[in-house]
Design a protein around this motif. Sequence first.
Motif, short mmCIF file in Angstrom:
data_model
loop_
_atom_site.label_atom_id
_atom_site.label_comp_id
_atom_site.label_asym_id
_atom_site.label_seq_id
_atom_site.Cartn_x
_atom_site.Cartn_y
_atom_site.Cartn_z
N ASP A 194 0.73 -0.80 0.09
CA ASP A 194 -0.23 -0.26 0.13
C ASP A 194 0.49 0.96 0.45
O ASP A 194 0.80 2.27 -0.48
CB ASP A 194 -1.38 -0.09 1.00
N ILE A 237 -3.70 2.32 -9.49
CA ILE A 237 -3.08 1.00 -8.88
C ILE A 237 -3.47 0.13 -6.91
O ILE A 237 -2.85 1.53 -6.02
CB ILE A 237 -1.93 0.41 -8.84
N VAL A 238 -4.60 0.13 -6.95
CA VAL A 238 -4.53 -0.11 -4.56
C VAL A 238 -4.57 -2.57 -4.97
O VAL A 238 -5.48 -2.78 -5.10
CB VAL A 238 -6.57 0.56 -4.72
N PRO A 239 -3.30 -2.24 -4.15
CA PRO A 239 -3.21 -3.03 -3.16
C PRO A 239 -4.73 -4.05 -3.07
O PRO A 239 -4.46 -3.59 -1.51
CB PRO A 239 -2.09 -3.40 -3.07
N GLU A 240 -5.22 -5.37 -2.68
CA GLU A 240 -6.42 -5.51 -1.98
C GLU A 240 -5.76 -7.01 -0.87
O GLU A 240 -5.85 -6.84 -0.36
CB GLU A 240 -7.11 -6.45 -3.28
N TRP A 267 -4.52 -7.34 -7.04
CA TRP A 267 -4.44 -5.33 -7.26
C TRP A 267 -5.86 -5.32 -7.39
O TRP A 267 -6.57 -6.38 -9.04
CB TRP A 267 -2.99 -4.71 -7.67
N THR A 268 -6.25 -3.51 -7.73
CA THR A 268 -7.36 -3.09 -8.88
C THR A 268 -7.01 -1.76 -9.26
O THR A 268 -6.36 -1.11 -8.20
CB THR A 268 -8.79 -3.22 -7.94
N ASP A 316 -2.72 -8.86 -13.55
CA ASP A 316 -3.45 -9.09 -12.25
C ASP A 316 -3.60 -10.26 -11.65
O ASP A 316 -4.31 -11.20 -12.73
CB ASP A 316 -4.44 -8.82 -11.83
#
Length: 244
Positions: free
Chosen positions: A33, A149-152, A181-182, A207
């Motif tokens: 993050d 990009i946001v790591p999930e 990620w999304t 991804d």
Amino acid sequence: MGFPRTVLCMLALAAALSACSHTSDWYALRDLDERFSDQMHDCVPLGWNPARVDDRFFYSGFSSELDETFWYLPPPWVAMIRPQDRAHPQARAAEALLDHLARAGMVARSRSHGSTDYNLTLSGLDYFFDANHFGNNPLHEPYLCYSKIVPERVLWKQAVHSERDSSGAGTVQVYRVAFVWTAVPVGNWSPDAFVRSHGVVLGPSVDPTIAKFVLRDTHWYLESIYAAQRDRVVDPSVWPSPGI
């Protein structure tokens, strides 16, 4: 007088937790993050054109950006399309995209002696990106971006182990982590279909992807990503062949 046994046990436990915490899912996701907090994803070239080598690699075929070397306080980005530039398809394509961005309020436009000057607005400054975090923008080309990009979640991670340093100086502690990620929208501007067709997807573009962390000076750094580092254009057909 020595430390009480309870204190020694607590110190030992803290040391053990410190040694292994960076490999837990929570800590790995936290580090991801932090490193991806400002990594943009869907962007458009700001005043320049990607000249195709293939569908996944390009270089700058034309740029309207002005040299900032002689500015006392360099602006983030300024550009000019000159009358003689318009004889070339790449310059006309850059100007058409800039005009769409001007209508969206991202850049300001002014005319002087047949030339058109462009500069970032305060709104556009929030979406300006020219960094090279993972080798995906080595020339620091300017972009305006509309997603990040946001790591999930973490899928798997390596145990910490020693490897030869990429610099060739000794060994370092490393581990790798695969994560999902999304891409999420940023801000409240909505590029039209023309702008999106001229988009560039900054890596990673696959991804899940894999990241490598390296321990340097007691801190873990994301040194590289492995999946689809190279950027790709959304629609190669919209970019004229270089000829400038």
